[in-house]
Design an enzyme around this catalytic site. Structure first.
Site, PDB file in Angstrom:
ATOM      1  N   CYS A   2       0.827  -1.202   0.000  1.00 22.69           N
ATOM      2  CA  CYS A   2       0.000   0.000   0.000  1.00 22.69           C
ATOM      3  C   CYS A   2       0.867   1.260   0.000  1.00 22.69           C
ATOM      4  O   CYS A   2       1.961   1.260   0.549  1.00 22.69           O
ATOM      5  CB  CYS A   2      -0.883   0.031   1.232  1.00 22.69           C
ATOM      6  SG  CYS A   2      -1.868  -1.433   1.426  1.00 22.69           S
ATOM      7  N   ARG A  27       4.914   0.234  -6.198  1.00 23.14           N
ATOM      8  CA  ARG A  27       4.911  -0.591  -4.993  1.00 23.14           C
ATOM      9  C   ARG A  27       3.958  -1.775  -5.123  1.00 23.14           C
ATOM     10  O   ARG A  27       4.035  -2.723  -4.360  1.00 23.14           O
ATOM     11  CB  ARG A  27       4.475   0.257  -3.791  1.00 23.14           C
ATOM     12  CG  ARG A  27       5.447   1.364  -3.442  1.00 23.14           C
ATOM     13  CD  ARG A  27       4.844   2.328  -2.466  1.00 23.14           C
ATOM     14  NE  ARG A  27       4.669   1.764  -1.150  1.00 23.14           N
ATOM     15  CZ  ARG A  27       5.500   1.940  -0.134  1.00 23.14           C
ATOM     16  NH1 ARG A  27       6.585   2.660  -0.293  1.00 23.14           N
ATOM     17  NH2 ARG A  27       5.268   1.398   1.041  1.00 23.14           N
ATOM     18  N   TRP A  73      -3.169  -2.574  -1.460  1.00 24.97           N
ATOM     19  CA  TRP A  73      -2.817  -3.942  -1.842  1.00 24.97           C
ATOM     20  C   TRP A  73      -3.551  -4.817  -0.843  1.00 24.97           C
ATOM     21  O   TRP A  73      -3.206  -4.847   0.348  1.00 24.97           O
ATOM     22  CB  TRP A  73      -1.305  -4.114  -1.743  1.00 24.97           C
ATOM     23  CG  TRP A  73      -0.769  -5.379  -2.337  1.00 24.97           C
ATOM     24  CD1 TRP A  73      -0.410  -5.587  -3.645  1.00 24.97           C
ATOM     25  CD2 TRP A  73      -0.487  -6.612  -1.654  1.00 24.97           C
ATOM     26  NE1 TRP A  73       0.063  -6.864  -3.809  1.00 24.97           N
ATOM     27  CE2 TRP A  73       0.028  -7.514  -2.603  1.00 24.97           C
ATOM     28  CE3 TRP A  73      -0.621  -7.035  -0.333  1.00 24.97           C
ATOM     29  CZ2 TRP A  73       0.413  -8.807  -2.282  1.00 24.97           C
ATOM     30  CZ3 TRP A  73      -0.240  -8.334  -0.013  1.00 24.97           C
ATOM     31  CH2 TRP A  73       0.270  -9.205  -0.985  1.00 24.97           C
ATOM     32  N   ASN A  99      -1.682   2.038   6.131  1.00 26.93           N
ATOM     33  CA  ASN A  99      -0.840   0.915   5.688  1.00 26.93           C
ATOM     34  C   ASN A  99      -0.556   0.058   6.903  1.00 26.93           C
ATOM     35  O   ASN A  99      -0.332   0.589   7.995  1.00 26.93           O
ATOM     36  CB  ASN A  99       0.507   1.409   5.140  1.00 26.93           C
ATOM     37  CG  ASN A  99       0.370   2.046   3.785  1.00 26.93           C
ATOM     38  OD1 ASN A  99      -0.712   2.072   3.204  1.00 26.93           O
ATOM     39  ND2 ASN A  99       1.477   2.575   3.280  1.00 26.93           N
ATOM     40  N   GLY A 100      -0.501  -1.247   6.726  1.00 24.08           N
ATOM     41  CA  GLY A 100      -0.204  -2.139   7.858  1.00 24.08           C
ATOM     42  C   GLY A 100      -1.411  -3.005   8.161  1.00 24.08           C
ATOM     43  O   GLY A 100      -2.328  -3.139   7.343  1.00 24.08           O
ATOM     44  N   GLU A 480      18.031 -17.125  -8.679  1.00 26.97           N
ATOM     45  CA  GLU A 480      17.616 -15.763  -9.012  1.00 26.97           C
ATOM     46  C   GLU A 480      17.071 -15.691 -10.444  1.00 26.97           C
ATOM     47  O   GLU A 480      16.079 -15.005 -10.705  1.00 26.97           O
ATOM     48  CB  GLU A 480      18.807 -14.807  -8.795  1.00 26.97           C
ATOM     49  CG  GLU A 480      18.570 -13.359  -9.175  1.00 26.97           C
ATOM     50  CD  GLU A 480      17.405 -12.682  -8.454  1.00 26.97           C
ATOM     51  OE1 GLU A 480      16.855 -13.245  -7.495  1.00 26.97           O
ATOM     52  OE2 GLU A 480      17.010 -11.583  -8.887  1.00 26.97           O
ATOM     53  N   LYS A 484      13.306 -14.441 -11.314  1.00 26.99           N
ATOM     54  CA  LYS A 484      12.996 -13.339 -12.248  1.00 26.99           C
ATOM     55  C   LYS A 484      11.965 -13.797 -13.265  1.00 26.99           C
ATOM     56  O   LYS A 484      11.008 -13.101 -13.556  1.00 26.99           O
ATOM     57  CB  LYS A 484      14.260 -12.886 -13.002  1.00 26.99           C
ATOM     58  CG  LYS A 484      15.228 -12.006 -12.275  1.00 26.99           C
ATOM     59  CD  LYS A 484      14.749 -10.646 -11.878  1.00 26.99           C
ATOM     60  CE  LYS A 484      14.015 -10.611 -10.602  1.00 26.99           C
ATOM     61  NZ  LYS A 484      14.647 -10.631  -9.340  1.00 26.99           N
ATOM     62  N   GLU A 487       8.404 -14.383 -11.671  1.00 29.76           N
ATOM     63  CA  GLU A 487       7.637 -13.232 -11.197  1.00 29.76           C
ATOM     64  C   GLU A 487       7.176 -12.303 -12.314  1.00 29.76           C
ATOM     65  O   GLU A 487       6.109 -11.707 -12.192  1.00 29.76           O
ATOM     66  CB  GLU A 487       8.315 -12.483 -10.046  1.00 29.76           C
ATOM     67  CG  GLU A 487       9.644 -11.900 -10.290  1.00 29.76           C
ATOM     68  CD  GLU A 487      10.236 -11.233  -9.054  1.00 29.76           C
ATOM     69  OE1 GLU A 487       9.522 -10.957  -8.093  1.00 29.76           O
ATOM     70  OE2 GLU A 487      11.448 -10.973  -9.084  1.00 29.76           O
ATOM     71  N   HIS A 503      18.836 -36.558  -8.544  1.00 31.67           N
ATOM     72  CA  HIS A 503      18.140 -37.001  -7.332  1.00 31.67           C
ATOM     73  C   HIS A 503      16.649 -36.693  -7.394  1.00 31.67           C
ATOM     74  O   HIS A 503      15.990 -36.635  -6.364  1.00 31.67           O
ATOM     75  CB  HIS A 503      18.790 -36.354  -6.101  1.00 31.67           C
ATOM     76  CG  HIS A 503      20.242 -36.706  -5.986  1.00 31.67           C
ATOM     77  ND1 HIS A 503      20.670 -37.943  -5.571  1.00 31.67           N
ATOM     78  CD2 HIS A 503      21.357 -35.997  -6.290  1.00 31.67           C
ATOM     79  CE1 HIS A 503      21.998 -37.976  -5.606  1.00 31.67           C
ATOM     80  NE2 HIS A 503      22.432 -36.804  -6.038  1.00 31.67           N
ATOM     81  N   LYS A 602       6.286  -4.105  -4.376  1.00 33.90           N
ATOM     82  CA  LYS A 602       7.710  -3.797  -4.357  1.00 33.90           C
ATOM     83  C   LYS A 602       8.308  -3.968  -2.972  1.00 33.90           C
ATOM     84  O   LYS A 602       9.377  -4.525  -2.807  1.00 33.90           O
ATOM     85  CB  LYS A 602       7.946  -2.367  -4.868  1.00 33.90           C
ATOM     86  CG  LYS A 602       9.422  -1.967  -4.954  1.00 33.90           C
ATOM     87  CD  LYS A 602      10.165  -2.781  -5.989  1.00 33.90           C
ATOM     88  CE  LYS A 602      11.638  -2.456  -6.068  1.00 33.90           C
ATOM     89  NZ  LYS A 602      12.386  -3.517  -6.774  1.00 33.90           N
TER      90      LYS A 602
HETATM   91  O1  M6R Z   1      13.249  -4.931  -0.422  1.00 31.00           O
HETATM   92  P1  M6R Z   1      13.782  -6.286  -0.179  1.00 31.00           P
HETATM   93  O2  M6R Z   1      15.082  -6.547  -0.843  1.00 31.00           O
HETATM   94  O3  M6R Z   1      13.852  -6.648   1.284  1.00 31.00           O
HETATM   95  O4  M6R Z   1      12.728  -7.270  -0.823  1.00 31.00           O
HETATM   96  C1  M6R Z   1      12.831  -8.658  -0.672  1.00 31.00           C
HETATM   97  C2  M6R Z   1      11.928  -9.353  -1.653  1.00 31.00           C
HETATM   98  O5  M6R Z   1      10.592  -9.025  -1.407  1.00 31.00           O
HETATM   99  C3  M6R Z   1      12.268  -8.991  -3.101  1.00 31.00           C
HETATM  100  O6  M6R Z   1      13.596  -9.263  -3.405  1.00 31.00           O
HETATM  101  C4  M6R Z   1      11.349  -9.752  -4.058  1.00 31.00           C
HETATM  102  O7  M6R Z   1      11.664 -11.112  -4.053  1.00 31.00           O
HETATM  103  C5  M6R Z   1      11.458  -9.152  -5.466  1.00 31.00           C
HETATM  104  N1  M6R Z   1      10.183  -9.149  -6.081  1.00 31.00           N
HETATM  105  C6  M6R Z   1      12.427  -9.882  -6.306  1.00 31.00           C
HETATM  106  O8  M6R Z   1      12.472  -9.436  -7.608  1.00 31.00           O
END
Ligand code: M6R
Length: 607
Positions: A2, A27, A73, A99-100, A480, A484, A487, A503, A602
């Site tokens: 949010c 965000r 959100w 927010n929260g 990683e 990518k 997501e 395995h 984000k």
């Molecule tokens: O802001 P942060 O690095 O703590 O965020 C951690 C994860 O939420 C963040 O890396 C998330 O996995 C991203 N969407 C990756 O692209």
């Protein structure tokens, strides 16, 4: 997650609030809304979907000088117009954005309903608006304080009162808020990008602080009403960094920025003549550094993967055992904390709630926790015992790219610093620095293959269930690369240590399974070639990330993307680049919402 923006000043707040909300779009959100004081009432506009949907409902002629806005959100209650913020009190005297999560909202709601209050939404947040009205006896500040004292959970709240048009009330506990100090105008937002085009003078609120924001001043107290002295800080980056420039998406821009962001991460941090690094923010004496006998990393998502790479580098260069923990797991595990351990909380945003709360748990147990963060002034760096900023500049796309390579760079610097105190010779230190300094140019070299990667992506976008295989330091790169892809393109992808394929995962392979091998020039190259043979024998569609002279790999696979040779320890900085581009172009081919993938935010500020 949010986003919040609020304004009080001499100008019409509506375009400013909408502009601010658009700046916060990155965000992640599913609905938005604004409230303002207009002709003796609170006017509110809220809608699900993109901000433009909500904007379209705001009359062009409307003008107001105080207002609040929100991007939601969903956590409690579905994605509906009614559940969007702002929420209004029973008699429309108060509007709030939050927010929260209010953990005790059910109890509060029951009490309020028994008192005759009717709820219009199924959110936890609406209780705040009703409580403000219930507690109001003519003093908005008092009612705000009283309301906050009844809330359990986390919040960043901005409240607007119909009868008090000269100020906004703001409260923070666990959800970031920052004030923007302008001339005859003030802003409040969940992050500075919301108002950076208007002022660079900011005041960060701490947890358990309440601010009263008027057109020309602000007053901050703690929850016991004791006044707090707040410093005004100046933001040192520019609004232009928030633009896409000529790129179609922020993600592509951020991938291309990596030569520069890596340079920024190491700028001024080498002591080249003696082959070591300096990191001023650690707040540790050389003796304290030498005494470290264990390192721990706490992080989530991409930052966790950066920590995994960091663990290989630290163990190799500094010979210090390094454990990497997923923050949301370790914090509930009653972590064992060693006296001579140092922990790193790694986070791009510096606001990830799991990382923050894990950090707090480690600190409670007496441990030193250092931040490796990007967003200056965010919660983790402020509450850590020291740390290092990665200086990537604003990362807008939800999928993290440049922050990852900058986090790696900081791990290289710290490992070099520690290594030079232990096993690493001056000559080896100097060579590593030279190799690191070449990385940005080598990335520029890889970026020249963008067209080739795009055409490979076109083919691979027709496939599903991707496997990314790597060994040693390339295993976190495989994780990683898979993250990518999943997501942003919503394709299923898994990162697997190549040695593990036999395995179990090899059962997945058929001619339609894309398998991506990460094969830098290192001591595990031969082992990777055996793995490629194994997969090839079972008919997978093979793509390798390899160095130009690796003829054997090139002959075995269907497609390959070259990365330059470099010191094997540094290879993740190069091998991740084609994987980021591959994910980008697959997602583009599939028509996905690349910068704001569905369901993602984000910065993940709720558990
Ligand atoms: O802001 P942060 O690095 O703590 O965020 C951690 C994860 O939420 C963040 O890396 C998330 O996995 C991203 N969407 C990756 O692209």
């Amino acid at each position: 997650m949010c986003g919040i923006v609020g304004y009080i000043g001499k100008n019409n707040c509506l375009p400013l609030l909408i502009e601010g909300l658009k700046r916060l779009e990155y965000r992640g959100y599913d609905s938005s809304g604004i409230s303002c004081l207009h002709q003796g009432s609170i006017s509110t506009f809220k809608k699900t979907g993109k901000i433009v949907n909500m904007e379209a409902t705001v009359p062009k002629s409307l003008s107001a000088t105080i207002g609040i806005g929100h991007t939601r959100w969903a956590t409690h209650g579905g994605v509906t117009d009614e559940n969007s913020h702002p929420h209004l009190s029973q008699n429309n005297k108060f509007a709030i954005v939050h927010n929260g999560i209010i953990e005790n909202y059910k109890t509060l709601k029951t009490h309020l309903e028994n008192d005759g209050y009717t709820f219009r939404s199924s959110t936890d947040s609406e209780v705040i608006a009703h409580l403000l009205e219930k507690n109001y006896t003519g003093d908005f500040e008092k009612s705000f304080h009283k309301t906050l004292s009844l809330l359990e959970g986390t919040y960043g709240i901005v409240a607007l009162s119909l009868d008090n048009p000269d100020y906004l009330m703001i409260g923070r506990k666990g959800s970031p808020l920052v004030l923007g100090i302008g001339n005859d105008e003030m802003f409040v937002a969940s992050d500075v990008s919301a108002f950076l085009g208007h002022t660079k003078q900011v005041v960060y609120l701490e947890d358990n602080e309440i601010s009263k924001l008027s057109i020309n001043n602000f007053k901050t107290t703690d929850f016991t009403l004791e006044e707090k002295k707040k410093e005004i800080a100046t933001i040192d980056w520019d609004i232009s960094e928030l633009n896409k420039n000529n790129f179609e998406h922020y993600l592509l821009k951020e991938i291309y920025e990596q030569p520069e962001s890596i340079r920024r991460a190491f700028a001024g941090r080498f002591m080249e003549s003696i082959g070591t690094a300096k990191l001023g923010g650690l707040n540790m004496t050389p003796q304290e550094l030498i005494n470290i006998d264990r390192v721990g990393v706490i992080a989530c998502g991409t930052s966790y993967h950066a920590g995994l790479v960091g663990s290989y580098v630290l163990e190799e260069l500094a010979r210090v055992p390094t454990a990497v923990h997923i923050a949301s797991e370790i914090r509930y595990k009653n972590p064992i904390v060693d006296k001579n351990s140092v922990y790193f909380a790694v986070s791009q945003s510096g606001e990830t709630i799991d990382t923050f709360l894990a950090m707090k748990e480690f600190q409670r147990k007496g441990s030193r926790v250092l931040g490796i963060c990007n967003v200056v002034g965010s919660t983790i760096p402020r509450e850590s015992n020291g740390g290092v900023y990665v200086h990537s500049g604003p990362e807008i796309s939800v999928a993290s790219t440049k922050a990852f390579t900058s986090q790696l760079t900081v791990f290289y610097l710290f490992s070099l610093l520690m290594g030079r105190m232990k096993d690493v010779s001056q000559q080896k230190g100097i060579e590593l620095i030279q190799a690191l300094k070449m990385i940005p140019e080598q990335i520029e070299e890889i970026l020249k293959s963008t067209e080739k990667i795009q055409s490979i992506a076109k083919e691979y976008s027709k496939l599903d269930n991707f496997l990314f295989l790597g060994r040693g330091i390339s295993y976190p790169v495989a994780l990683e690369g898979a993250l990518k892809l999943k997501e942003i393109s919503y394709r299923h992808a898994e990162g697997i240590p190549a040695g593990e394929i036999k395995h179990g995962p090899i059962a997945l392979i058929d001619k339609n399974t894309p398998v991506i091998f990460i094969v830098p020039k290192d001591h595990l190259q031969e082992k990777m070639i055996s793995n490629i043979e194994e997969v090839k024998a079972r008919g997978g569609r093979l793509l390798a990330i390899c160095t130009p002279n690796n003829q054997r790999v090139k002959e075995l696979v269907h497609d390959y993307i070259e990365i330059p040779e470099c010191d094997p320890l540094l290879s993740p900085l190069l091998s991740i680049i084609p994987l980021q581009l591959l994910a980008y172009y697959v997602a583009k081919e599939l028509g996905c919402d690349i910068d704001q993938p569905r369901n993602l935010a984000k910065s993940v500020t709720v558990e």
